[in-house]
Design a protein around this motif. Sequence first.
Motif, PDB file in Angstrom:
ATOM      1  N   ILE A   9       0.853  -1.187   0.000  1.00 62.70           N
ATOM      2  CA  ILE A   9       0.000   0.000   0.000  1.00 62.70           C
ATOM      3  C   ILE A   9       0.894   1.245   0.000  1.00 62.70           C
ATOM      4  CG2 ILE A   9      -1.839   1.234   1.187  1.00 62.70           C
ATOM      5  CD1 ILE A   9      -2.659  -1.486   0.071  1.00 62.70           C
ATOM      6  N   VAL A  10       0.807   2.024  -1.075  1.00 60.00           N
ATOM      7  CA  VAL A  10       1.648   3.212  -1.234  1.00 60.00           C
ATOM      8  C   VAL A  10       0.915   4.424  -0.671  1.00 60.00           C
ATOM      9  CG1 VAL A  10       2.789   4.713  -2.925  1.00 60.00           C
ATOM     10  CG2 VAL A  10       2.710   2.228  -3.285  1.00 60.00           C
ATOM     11  N   PRO A  11       1.593   5.321   0.073  1.00 61.31           N
ATOM     12  CA  PRO A  11       0.919   6.511   0.615  1.00 61.31           C
ATOM     13  C   PRO A  11       0.331   7.396  -0.477  1.00 61.31           C
ATOM     14  CG  PRO A  11       3.048   6.177   1.666  1.00 61.31           C
ATOM     15  CD  PRO A  11       2.994   5.218   0.522  1.00 61.31           C
ATOM     16  N   ILE A  12      -0.783   8.023  -0.171  1.00 59.34           N
ATOM     17  CA  ILE A  12      -1.432   8.962  -1.081  1.00 59.34           C
ATOM     18  C   ILE A  12      -0.745  10.323  -0.938  1.00 59.34           C
ATOM     19  CG2 ILE A  12      -3.610  10.173  -1.557  1.00 59.34           C
ATOM     20  CD1 ILE A  12      -5.032   7.661  -0.460  1.00 59.34           C
ATOM     21  N   PRO A  13      -0.502  11.038  -2.027  1.00 58.15           N
ATOM     22  CA  PRO A  13       0.156  12.350  -1.929  1.00 58.15           C
ATOM     23  C   PRO A  13      -0.539  13.261  -0.906  1.00 58.15           C
ATOM     24  CG  PRO A  13      -0.009  11.698  -4.221  1.00 58.15           C
ATOM     25  CD  PRO A  13      -0.777  10.680  -3.431  1.00 58.15           C
ATOM     26  N   ALA A  14       0.257  14.042  -0.212  1.00 58.91           N
ATOM     27  CA  ALA A  14      -0.269  14.893   0.858  1.00 58.91           C
ATOM     28  C   ALA A  14      -0.927  16.156   0.341  1.00 58.91           C
ATOM     29  CB  ALA A  14       0.857  15.246   1.832  1.00 58.91           C
TER      30      ALA A  14
END
Length: 469
Positions: free
Chosen positions: A274-279
């Motif tokens: 699971i890759v972080p979503i852009p902030a």
Amino acid sequence: MFGLLRVLMQYAVVGAGGDANASVHGWAPARPSWRIAAAGYVALLVVMLALHSVFKRTSCLRADTSSLSPAIWTSPDKSRPVEKGSTSGHHHHNKLLYVYDIPPSLAGAECSYCGVGAGRADPGYMTEHAAHQALRASSWTTREAHEARWFVVPLLYSCASVCHMRLGELQVGKWFRDGRAAACATEEAGVAYVRRVFGWLSEQPAWRAAAHRHVFVWSQDKGAYRIAEHDPALFAELRRGVFVQVAGAFMPGRPLAFEPSWDVVIPPQSDRPIVPIPASAADARARQRTVFWQGAAAYAHSTYPARVAFVREYGAGQWPKVKLRIGQGGSASDRESAARGLTNATFCLFLSGHSPQRWSGSLGHMIASGCLLIFADDVSTLPLGETLPWESMSLQVPEATPAALSRLVEALSDAKLDEMLRQWRAVRPKLLFAPSARDGAVEQVAAALIRREATCMQMLTTALHPPHR
């Protein structure tokens, strides 16, 4: 409604032959033409089919009288409706779900899903397994059958028909042996597996009392779609319950394999991290591509019309920040390039798979990759769309107008992009059947089932206490 039926019947009867006793009373009305009679019969047939559909699909009205008790269909908080994107008001101490323990000789002690880890096939087939594990571990689930209102049957059809399963001495899937013959994986092997499990299920007290409150989870276009094709009688039995499935589109020849008003659409699950979503919008726009898609279109173009149209529009490189590519899908390098492309894109474009099924396991990879989603699918029901606010965190492009994609993305302001990212960060865990997502998608499935309870309760109340006129 019944008044309308009476009028239509009068038109049909009079149109066909008038009042048989009219000449006795000394008058003979002019008979309407055969066209009026035909119109009456057609209208009557349409209304009767509509009524049949309503009562058939409203499963609570098909149960026995004991299971029609209003208490069975009472939501945990009757005074508050279930709002989109929320399950507030529904308390976990009111256990909703029970997951059967199918005997090991039937359940499949070992199940090796094609593609998981090795990438040999679409890992979306493992969605059934991921959903069952999450359902068992959920706080919505009880270990006591008498406490539950919905009963989950943990069938592994995809494993049995596409991949490899061992049932004690019996193997189904990659090699299917029944003691007499061996054959490669077939849909018949999966149907035979489900048929054996259903023989056991049909003897269970909960099924006998309330078959309509049973839940079946299907991966991709497996399960319901295939059983309807190969064993209509078995499908008719299973169709008494609710299907929780990846495929959310009508299929010719198997129209009841997905019913939007009753079944629940879930997203395929991915085996990727699971890759972080852009902030922020700035972080999202800093990604290498604005829009990315890569997938298969190796079959006849008629089965992938949307994919072919979009690749023709953007494949020549005239839009440098939009990369749409038809890949082979089988080689390791191809899978790696697709994974990199998704994680380096602001938006991932979902193009439906081959018609008429339309599912694509790539959606699971897109969700895991942290990109925002653009859907180019005019037909399918979006995953958990009845409970999640897709309209505020994704974009949609008509299949017939690929050129609209670039215009839509270019017109997007930073403020709008920031809001979409905020919503996506809040909602994405609700699409995952994973321990890291807490109750995640299970909570959304629970909310969808509670909505069906509310529908049944409303229909039951109206049937028992019709409004006074």
